[in-house]
Design a protein around this motif. Structure first.
Motif, PDB file in Angstrom:
ATOM      1  N   ARG A  51       0.851  -0.969  -0.045  1.00 48.26           N
ATOM      2  CA  ARG A  51      -0.148   0.056  -0.180  1.00 48.26           C
ATOM      3  C   ARG A  51       0.896   1.158   0.068  1.00 48.26           C
ATOM      4  NH1 ARG A  51      -0.659  -1.911   5.458  1.00 48.26           N
ATOM      5  NH2 ARG A  51      -2.677  -2.826   4.881  1.00 48.26           N
ATOM      6  N   GLU A  93      -9.350  -1.715   6.214  1.00 48.01           N
ATOM      7  CA  GLU A  93      -8.906  -0.419   5.999  1.00 48.01           C
ATOM      8  C   GLU A  93      -8.972   0.515   6.926  1.00 48.01           C
ATOM      9  OE1 GLU A  93      -9.576  -2.402   2.162  1.00 48.01           O
ATOM     10  OE2 GLU A  93     -10.777  -2.247   3.790  1.00 48.01           O
ATOM     11  N   GLU A 100      -9.351   1.035  -0.175  1.00 52.00           N
ATOM     12  CA  GLU A 100     -10.268   0.047  -0.594  1.00 52.00           C
ATOM     13  C   GLU A 100     -10.248   0.104  -2.213  1.00 52.00           C
ATOM     14  OE1 GLU A 100     -14.582  -1.994  -0.494  1.00 52.00           O
ATOM     15  OE2 GLU A 100     -14.078  -0.459   1.033  1.00 52.00           O
ATOM     16  N   ASP A 103      -5.103  -0.922  -2.657  1.00 53.32           N
ATOM     17  CA  ASP A 103      -4.228  -1.574  -1.676  1.00 53.32           C
ATOM     18  C   ASP A 103      -4.369  -2.948  -2.443  1.00 53.32           C
ATOM     19  OD1 ASP A 103      -3.779   0.316  -0.267  1.00 53.32           O
ATOM     20  OD2 ASP A 103      -4.502  -0.536   1.607  1.00 53.32           O
ATOM     21  N   ARG A 383      -1.930   5.182   7.172  1.00 49.30           N
ATOM     22  CA  ARG A 383      -2.103   5.824   5.967  1.00 49.30           C
ATOM     23  C   ARG A 383      -0.961   6.952   5.791  1.00 49.30           C
ATOM     24  NH1 ARG A 383      -7.013   6.508   5.734  1.00 49.30           N
ATOM     25  NH2 ARG A 383      -7.185   8.339   6.837  1.00 49.30           N
TER      26      ARG A 383
END
Length: 398
Positions: A51, A93, A100, A103, A383
């Motif tokens: 990610r 997530e 969504e 990744d 994130r």
């Protein structure tokens, strides 16, 4: 691009960081050799996430289409209490901070094979062998392999994992850099008698977690038994019987699916037993030898970012070697550009541990309360860490 003084590179390790590094070094015109103690690139394995910045790396490698096909698509994580009663279910997530539909989640073996396939006919691979000794002569590195073969390289990169042999040869014992995070775990596969697919289920009491994880509809799934341990159980590392005994003793309850998990752990032929730990080093290079991936900065599986960090680090290390004539300048630039990114992702392991296996009753209660308010779970920390580095641009050899 100017690297004529450092043209031949030996990479130790063919898991994730090693083949990724070899791919980029080959693109930049280096002569690359990869040595791997296993007989081939290892297949199978549990799923790992790609990610943030790491997704940009595999995109630049032209691997997105293949990895999308291998995507296992975990859709739900469910948490149950000590008696097996449901607490909450949510999208992964919500915890990871991933996106969504963007990744990627693939088996470790599928990623390793995807990295290996484009270079298997371009890069020299020495399987069933490993480095026995290194001698950095200042202008070259003389290497003796376990097979007895002697070779000379301009540079050597250790990408041989958490328990890196290359690191031990050049930087000293692992104990100097190893940071134990307080958890021990056993991982194994077992029959999927639970009807699970594209999901994971986590059982907890303070300091313990039992996990069932199914990639997709299949007759097999992964089981994990994780528990806090003040001191690493060193005496069990070389004794599978002692490992099984320790784990079984730690999970004695006849609740939920614990009896089945403990039984399967005792019978498993693929039992993987280890401690949860990280590698922290003051520098990732010495002379003509550098480290990449877990060998340099293992984040632990609690971070969920180990493979992603390895992919990013390999991209930057290869690019800086292509950009600089002086390997010392390249190694310094690699570390300068990536260390903050690495440390942010290592820091996720503390949060990850508190969610997967909260170590105290108060931490477990806090975690469960947070799970019941799923709208408040944004994964913002994950994130931010996964996107904390913007990839530099490097010139590819014509």
């Amino acid at each position: 691009m100017n690297h004529s003084a450092n043209r031949t590179v030996l990479v130790s390790g063919a898991s994730i960081a090693g083949p990724a590094l070899a791919y980029w070094l080959d693109r930049y015109g280096f002569d690359v050799t990869v040595v791997e103690k296993a007989a081939a690139v290892r297949g199978g394995g549990y799923a790992i996430d790609i990610r943030g910045t790491a997704r940009d790396v595999v995109s630049r490698m032209g691997l997105l289409s293949r990895l999308r096909e291998a995507h296992v698509d975990t859709r739900k994580l469910s948490f149950v209490d000590a008696e097996g009663a449901p607490i909450a279910s949510l999208r992964p997530e919500s915890l990871t901070g991933g996106a969504e539909g963007l990744d990627l989640e693939v088996r470790r073996g599928d990623l390793a094979d995807a990295l290996y396939t484009p270079i298997r006919d371009r890069v020299e691979f020495l399987f069933s062998d490993s480095i026995a000794t290194l001698d950095d002569r200042g202008d070259r590195v003389d290497v003796v392999f376990d097979s007895g073969t002697r070779r000379t390289f301009d540079l050597v990169i250790g990408a041989d994992g958490l328990h890196s042999h290359t690191r031990g040869l050049v930087f000293g014992p692992e104990e100097e850099f190893h940071r134990y995070l307080g958890y021990t775990f056993a991982g194994f596969t077992l029959p999927n008698d639970f009807g699970l697919a594209h999901e994971g289920v986590i059982w907890n009491t303070p300091g313990r977690a039992a996990v069932l994880y199914a990639h997709e509809p299949s007759d097999r799934l992964h089981g994990f038994l994780t528990f806090t341990q003040a001191v690493p159980p060193y005496e069990a590392f070389r004794d599978p019987g002692a490992q099984r005994e320790l784990v079984a003793k730690t999970f004695p309850e006849r609740v939920w699916h614990l009896p089945r998990l403990v039984e399967a752990m005792g019978e498993a032929e693929d039992l993987f037993f280890d401690i949860v730990s990280q590698i922290h080093m003051p520098t990732w290079s010495r002379g003509r030898v550098a480290l990449a991936g877990d060998a340099a900065h293992a984040t632990s599986f609690l971070s969920g970012q180990g493979s992603s960090v390895s992919l990013v680090g390999a991209y930057v290390l290869a690019g800086e070697l292509a950009r600089h004539t002086d390997h010392a300048e390249a190694f310094a630039a690699y570390e300068r550009l990536t260390r903050d990114f690495v440390e942010q992702n290592q820091a996720l392991a503390t949060t990850g541990g508190s969610f997967v296996a909260p170590s105290t009753p108060d931490m477990l209660a806090t975690r469960n309360e947070a799970l019941r308010d799923t709208a408040a779970l944004t994964g913002a920390e994950g994130r931010a860490a996964s996107t904390a580095l913007r990839l530099p641009e490097y010139e590819v050899a014509g």
